[in-house]
Write a protein that holds these residues in place. Structure first.
Motif, PDB file in Angstrom:
ATOM      1  N   ALA A  81       0.830  -1.213   0.000  1.00  0.00           N
ATOM      2  CA  ALA A  81       0.000   0.000   0.000  1.00  0.00           C
ATOM      3  C   ALA A  81       0.862   1.260   0.000  1.00  0.00           C
ATOM      4  N   VAL A  82       1.945   1.263   0.753  1.00  0.00           N
ATOM      5  CA  VAL A  82       2.828   2.435   0.800  1.00  0.00           C
ATOM      6  C   VAL A  82       3.505   2.643  -0.539  1.00  0.00           C
ATOM      7  N   ALA A  84       2.424   1.623  -3.455  1.00  0.00           N
ATOM      8  CA  ALA A  84       1.420   2.005  -4.452  1.00  0.00           C
ATOM      9  C   ALA A  84       0.995   3.467  -4.288  1.00  0.00           C
ATOM     10  N   SER A  85       0.945   3.953  -3.065  1.00  0.00           N
ATOM     11  CA  SER A  85       0.504   5.320  -2.849  1.00  0.00           C
ATOM     12  C   SER A  85       1.632   6.335  -3.011  1.00  0.00           C
ATOM     13  N   SER A  86       2.870   5.896  -3.076  1.00  0.00           N
ATOM     14  CA  SER A  86       3.960   6.836  -3.186  1.00  0.00           C
ATOM     15  C   SER A  86       4.360   7.098  -4.640  1.00  0.00           C
ATOM     16  N   VAL A  89       2.557  11.623  -8.974  1.00  0.00           N
ATOM     17  CA  VAL A  89       1.358  12.061  -9.692  1.00  0.00           C
ATOM     18  C   VAL A  89       1.752  13.274 -10.507  1.00  0.00           C
TER      19      VAL A  89
END
Length: 91
Positions: A81-82, A84-86, A89
């Motif tokens: 999760a970390v 994937a979220s880092s 963008v």
């Protein structure tokens, strides 16, 4: 004539500790969790049949193994999760 002396009471046999229960606990501490759970379950079955000591050791091996597996799964999920979220963008 003298009275017969009373005999000594037989010494009860010392109860043995189930070897698989000990191995399950040691293996779980070393990190081989699936093997520890399997050996702990086999040890519990043997202890129930033979009356040996070691039920607590077998349960500890099973519990430590299961908790370790759950913790590893949680760490993997959090790590994914970390990562994937880092991701960057761009707008």
């Amino acid at each position: 004539m003298t009275a017969p002396t009373p005999g000594y009471a037989p010494v009860p046999a010392e109860q043995r500790t189930n070897v698989l229960a000990i191995v399950s606990l040691v293996i779980s501490i070393l990190g081989f969790n699936v093997i520890a759970i399997i050996l702990g379950a086999i040890a519990l079955s043997q202890i129930k049949k033979t009356g040996e000591k070691g039920r607590g050791l077998a349960l500890a091996g099973i519990i430590i193994g299961a908790v370790s597996i759950v913790l590893v799964i949680i760490i993997i999920i959090v790590s994914v999760a970390v990562v994937a979220s880092s991701g960057t963008v761009t707008n």
